[in-house]
Design a protein around this motif. Structure first.
Motif, mmCIF file in Angstrom:
data_model
loop_
_atom_site.group_PDB
_atom_site.id
_atom_site.type_symbol
_atom_site.label_atom_id
_atom_site.label_comp_id
_atom_site.label_asym_id
_atom_site.label_seq_id
_atom_site.Cartn_x
_atom_site.Cartn_y
_atom_site.Cartn_z
ATOM 1 N N TYR A 13 0.968 -1.209 0.027
ATOM 2 C CA TYR A 13 0.048 0.014 0.018
ATOM 3 C C TYR A 13 0.812 1.202 0.053
ATOM 4 N N PRO A 14 0.989 1.894 -1.178
ATOM 5 C CA PRO A 14 1.668 3.075 -0.989
ATOM 6 C C PRO A 14 1.073 4.118 -0.104
ATOM 7 N N VAL A 15 1.868 4.916 0.350
ATOM 8 C CA VAL A 15 1.313 6.207 1.545
ATOM 9 C C VAL A 15 0.963 7.268 0.794
ATOM 10 N N ILE A 16 -0.024 7.764 0.495
ATOM 11 C CA ILE A 16 -0.314 9.106 -0.142
ATOM 12 C C ILE A 16 -0.669 10.195 0.693
ATOM 13 N N VAL A 17 0.210 11.161 0.507
ATOM 14 C CA VAL A 17 0.301 12.232 1.481
ATOM 15 C C VAL A 17 -0.387 13.478 0.981
ATOM 16 N N VAL A 22 -6.128 16.776 -9.786
ATOM 17 C CA VAL A 22 -6.406 15.190 -10.245
ATOM 18 C C VAL A 22 -5.125 14.620 -10.064
ATOM 19 N N TRP A 23 -4.223 15.002 -9.487
ATOM 20 C CA TRP A 23 -2.988 14.412 -9.358
ATOM 21 C C TRP A 23 -3.034 14.207 -7.492
ATOM 22 N N VAL A 24 -2.191 13.039 -7.205
ATOM 23 C CA VAL A 24 -1.901 12.382 -5.911
ATOM 24 C C VAL A 24 -0.490 12.256 -5.533
ATOM 25 N N GLU A 25 -0.014 12.463 -4.674
ATOM 26 C CA GLU A 25 1.645 12.511 -4.308
ATOM 27 C C GLU A 25 1.879 11.210 -3.082
ATOM 28 N N ALA A 27 4.526 9.342 -0.209
ATOM 29 C CA ALA A 27 5.608 9.861 0.697
ATOM 30 C C ALA A 27 6.859 10.093 0.277
ATOM 31 N N ASP A 28 7.190 9.257 -1.012
ATOM 32 C CA ASP A 28 8.354 9.329 -1.552
ATOM 33 C C ASP A 28 8.397 10.767 -2.655
ATOM 34 N N GLY A 29 7.263 11.241 -2.741
ATOM 35 C CA GLY A 29 7.369 12.396 -3.785
ATOM 36 C C GLY A 29 6.915 11.937 -5.236
ATOM 37 N N ARG A 30 6.538 10.753 -5.361
ATOM 38 C CA ARG A 30 6.275 10.633 -6.816
ATOM 39 C C ARG A 30 4.579 10.921 -7.119
ATOM 40 N N ARG A 31 4.294 11.583 -8.208
ATOM 41 C CA ARG A 31 2.974 11.911 -8.322
ATOM 42 C C ARG A 31 2.204 10.994 -9.304
ATOM 43 N N TYR A 32 1.027 10.752 -9.070
ATOM 44 C CA TYR A 32 0.202 9.925 -9.951
ATOM 45 C C TYR A 32 -1.081 10.753 -10.542
ATOM 46 N N LEU A 33 -1.626 10.465 -11.669
ATOM 47 C CA LEU A 33 -2.743 10.938 -12.253
ATOM 48 C C LEU A 33 -3.722 10.013 -11.618
ATOM 49 N N ASP A 34 -4.844 10.809 -11.170
ATOM 50 C CA ASP A 34 -5.968 9.862 -10.170
ATOM 51 C C ASP A 34 -7.079 9.897 -11.461
ATOM 52 N N ALA A 35 -6.973 8.578 -11.953
ATOM 53 C CA ALA A 35 -7.986 8.459 -12.934
ATOM 54 C C ALA A 35 -9.335 7.717 -12.421
ATOM 55 N N MET A 36 -9.443 7.651 -11.030
ATOM 56 C CA MET A 36 -10.660 6.725 -10.137
ATOM 57 C C MET A 36 -11.006 7.931 -9.370
ATOM 58 N N SER A 37 -10.767 9.238 -9.328
ATOM 59 C CA SER A 37 -11.580 10.134 -8.474
ATOM 60 C C SER A 37 -11.295 9.866 -7.011
ATOM 61 N N GLY A 38 -10.102 9.582 -6.516
ATOM 62 C CA GLY A 38 -9.719 9.186 -5.011
ATOM 63 C C GLY A 38 -9.542 7.722 -4.867
ATOM 64 N N GLY A 39 -9.876 6.959 -5.836
ATOM 65 C CA GLY A 39 -9.563 5.443 -5.920
ATOM 66 C C GLY A 39 -10.950 4.933 -5.769
ATOM 67 N N SER A 40 -12.112 5.549 -5.264
ATOM 68 C CA SER A 40 -13.551 4.888 -5.127
ATOM 69 C C SER A 40 -14.433 5.696 -5.900
ATOM 70 N N MET A 41 -14.286 6.592 -6.730
ATOM 71 C CA MET A 41 -14.946 7.451 -7.582
ATOM 72 C C MET A 41 -15.627 8.674 -6.603
ATOM 73 N N ALA A 42 -15.181 8.783 -5.500
ATOM 74 C CA ALA A 42 -15.968 9.926 -4.721
ATOM 75 C C ALA A 42 -15.294 11.276 -4.871
#
Length: 445
Positions: A13-17, A22-25, A27-42
């Protein structure tokens, strides 16, 4: 080191801080495009919206909490008024809860209360599609016919009737589902059935699937004939996800109850609600005049203030119309990008709820062998490419195979949507090559 009990003990489980738009980051500073609106469409409006945070803060400073059993508050009353104004004619009352499963369970309870107060206490059974997901409580788990989800909790759950979905593979017209519904009604005894419970457009269980019009028309006829109610689980589709405030607007029948949650709080507060038509309220008002079951945070001022702010943003910034206009182009964009990849059978969509279905490349029809874990592999590869997606694996009931759900925040820019499609296509193409190689190797051995 974490002391949290994860959902899957073998998963990392990556730790998102942090989140921004539409980006999340992590704990290591890597950024991800969030194509799932927080992971659960919320998180429909993206991350880090200062206006929504400000609305929560302002309400918390004034009045964060009172219990709604004997007290009400302006935010709850205003939010109920707003939701009724957005729903179809005939929806006149709202009951607030704190999440999706609770909203779905509340819909079941309201249906039961309606029948009891009308003198039909024998009505308690529920019929629903087998291939679905409505939540993790015992009552909502019982609504799905998926044995993999229900075990080991089966002894605690009521036994309800289930019918198969009307997918392209099994029942493209919807007639077989209607015949299955007739059999389920007959087996239960139509006079004992309280509710038909379903998603108008499915989310994770069958991404972006909806039955054909013939099924909806037949369902409406059977409601009229047998006297049961119809409830829509719009936990995902409510509040704009399909390009309508409620997906019910695009379905050729009007339900009696609508459950919503995720998009109402947009990821900034835990809140859900059940909207009911006038006859539901009238039956209770002229019967027991009581419905005291609820949870501690139902209708509390703070989450209701966030819900009001979410509706205000959706209205003022025009996001529901935007999703309705942009959604078909996003679906077509994905379909074009995935064209020619052997795994991909179908790309279907409603607004910003898009499903990609995979098949065995050897015949372009069969489900993929479950041991390949194709959908799970696609999520892993997409994440390695900096993209958050959600895929579902084959189910033991045989109604669904490997699929991916694509549900970006409404606020995604054109460049961000393009980048999501590019990263996702690269992930699917890579996994397709891996699958073809493994299938070829198995054939040789």
């Amino acid at each position: 080191m974490t002391h949290v009990l994860p959902l899957e003990l073998d998963r990392h489980y990556p730790v998102i801080v942090k989140g921004d738009g539409v980006w999340v980051e992590d704990a290591d500073g890597r950024r991800y495009l969030d194509a799932m609106s927080g992971g659960s469409m919320a998180a429909t409006l993206g991350h880090g919206r200062r206006d929504l945070v400000a609305a929560a803060r302002a309400q918390a400073e004034k009045l964060a909490y009172v219990h709604n059993e004997r007290l009400t508050n302006p935010a709850q009353e205003r939010l109920a008024h707003e939701l009724v104004s957005l729903a179809s004619d005939g929806f006149t009352r709202v009951r607030f809860v704190t999440g999706g499963a609770e909203a779905n369970e509340m819909a079941i309870q309201l249906a039961r209360r309606y029948h009891v107060d009308r003198g039909e206490a024998q009505r308690w059974q529920v019929i629903s599609p087998a291939q679905a997901y409505h939540g993790p409580t015992m009552a909502t788990l019982a609504l799905t016919g998926r044995p993999g989800l229900q075990r080991p909790f089966q002894p605690y759950m009521p036994s309800h009737g289930h019918i198969p979905p009307s997918t392209w593979r099994f029942d493209p017209t919807g007639q077989q589902a209607l015949e299955a519904l007739d059999r389920a009604l007959e087996a239960a005894g139509p006079q004992t059935v309280s509710l038909y419970f379903c998603e108008p457009i499915s989310a994770a269980a069958l991404p972006a699937y909806t039955p054909p019009a013939h099924f909806w028309q037949g369902l409406a006829e059977r409601r009229e004939r047998h006297g049961f109610l119809i409830a829509f689980d719009e936990i995902v589709t409510g509040m704009g996800r399909t390009g309508h405030w409620f997906a019910a607007e695009s379905i050729p029948l009007v339900p009696d109850l609508i459950a919503i949650a995720k998009g109402l709080g947009a990821g900034y507060a835990a809140i859900g609600a059940v909207l009911c038509r006038k006859q539901i309220y009238d039956a209770i008002a002229s019967g027991s005049r009581r419905f005291t079951l609820g949870h501690t945070w139902d209708g509390a001022p703070l989450p209701c203030a966030v819900g009001l702010a979410v509706i205000d943003v959706l209205r003022k910034e025009g996001w529901v119309d935007h999703v309705r206009e942009r959604g078909p182009r996003l679906r077509d964009q994905l379909a074009e990008a995935l064209q020619g990849i052997s795994l991909v059978k179908e790309v279907r969509g409603h607004g910003y709820l898009i499903g990609i279905e995979y098949v065995d490349p050897r015949d372009a029809v069969s489900f993929l062998p479950p041991d390949l874990r194709t959908a799970g592999r696609i999520d892993v590869v997409a994440f390695e490419r900096g993209l958050v997606t959600l895929s579902t694996m084959p189910t033991r009931d045989g109604f669904a195979g490997d699929q991916t759900l694509f549900a970006p925040p409404f606020t995604s820019t054109e460049n961000e949507l393009d980048e999501m499609v590019e990263r996702f296509t690269g992930a699917v193409r890579q996994v397709a090559n891996e699958v073809e190689a493994r299938l070829a190797a198995a054939a040789v051995s």
